[in-house]
Design an enzyme around this catalytic site. Sequence first.
Site: not given
Length: 326
Positions: A53, A207-208, A214-216
């Site tokens: 990372y 990656s929930p 899926l976050g609007g």
Amino acid sequence: MEYTTLGRTGLSVSRLVLGTMNFGPHTTEADSHALMDAAHGHGINFFDTANTYGGDGLTEEIIGRWLAKGGRREKTVLATKLYGSTGDWPNEGRLSALNVRHAAEASLRRLGTDHIDLYQMHHVDRQTPWEEIWEGFEVLRQQGKVLYFGSSNFAGWHLAQAQEAAKSRHFLGLVAEQSLYNLANRFIELDVLPAAKHYGIGVIPWSPLSSGILGGVLAKISRGESARHDAWAGPELLRRHRPQVEAYEALCERRGLNPADLALAWLLSREGVTGPIIGPRTAEQLAGSLRAFDVDLDGDLLAELDTIFPPPGPNGDKPAPEAYSW
């Protein structure tokens, strides 16, 4: 904050995991340090990173300088990973005994600590036999440099291979598997989740929010806001799942729920899930993630979610192999 034990171990970890992949490339060091302080303030004790990372170990170095401020290491369950190449020379990647040794020493140096709590294989290595991998990890455990071991992006078959090889060596083996898992991608329900449950391996979804869709995301676009979704995947995922995302955001509006909160709450409700990895950019976003614990997932809501995002397989209402067989 809610806590659980990691897999079949006695290690207590927070049910939200602080992901650090953005530390360095997208989040400044000062802001990264502030986010880690805020995470501790909210009771989040489980931090996840990797030796690749940030490029050249930058993210681990940022975490190491934060730990060096004192009073932080003993409050943190520190997880990092190896596998990806860290250079152009042979044996600077994968899971050979040589790279296991070199990668662990390099991560310890960058993190400024004498041990890693959870050391995870970032990918399965089909070239290195499990006898060699486990022997390399056993040495790290004997030296006190690593306490627990985990995997990432393994199939159920790989979990079985790893655990059976560890069992033959009378070794604890894997205690965690980090997998892609969210409402829009439930593929691991077919074999990874059953295998993890059988072997006592805790599942940590990455990656929930499915790269932000899926976050609007549609509501943000309609308001003219910059929707956060990863350039490598978000636009394509939104194109592929747009009808589902439209139905999902409509459901959230009817229920008075924030889409991101519902996506996290659904994962937290799944059997075998230790906790999803969150990647907030601000303290406000971090605090907002805690709302997921207050979402009431009643039976009707869960049924509606299953209608919008069906379980995998032609008979997805059943467990594997019936999910894809008779």
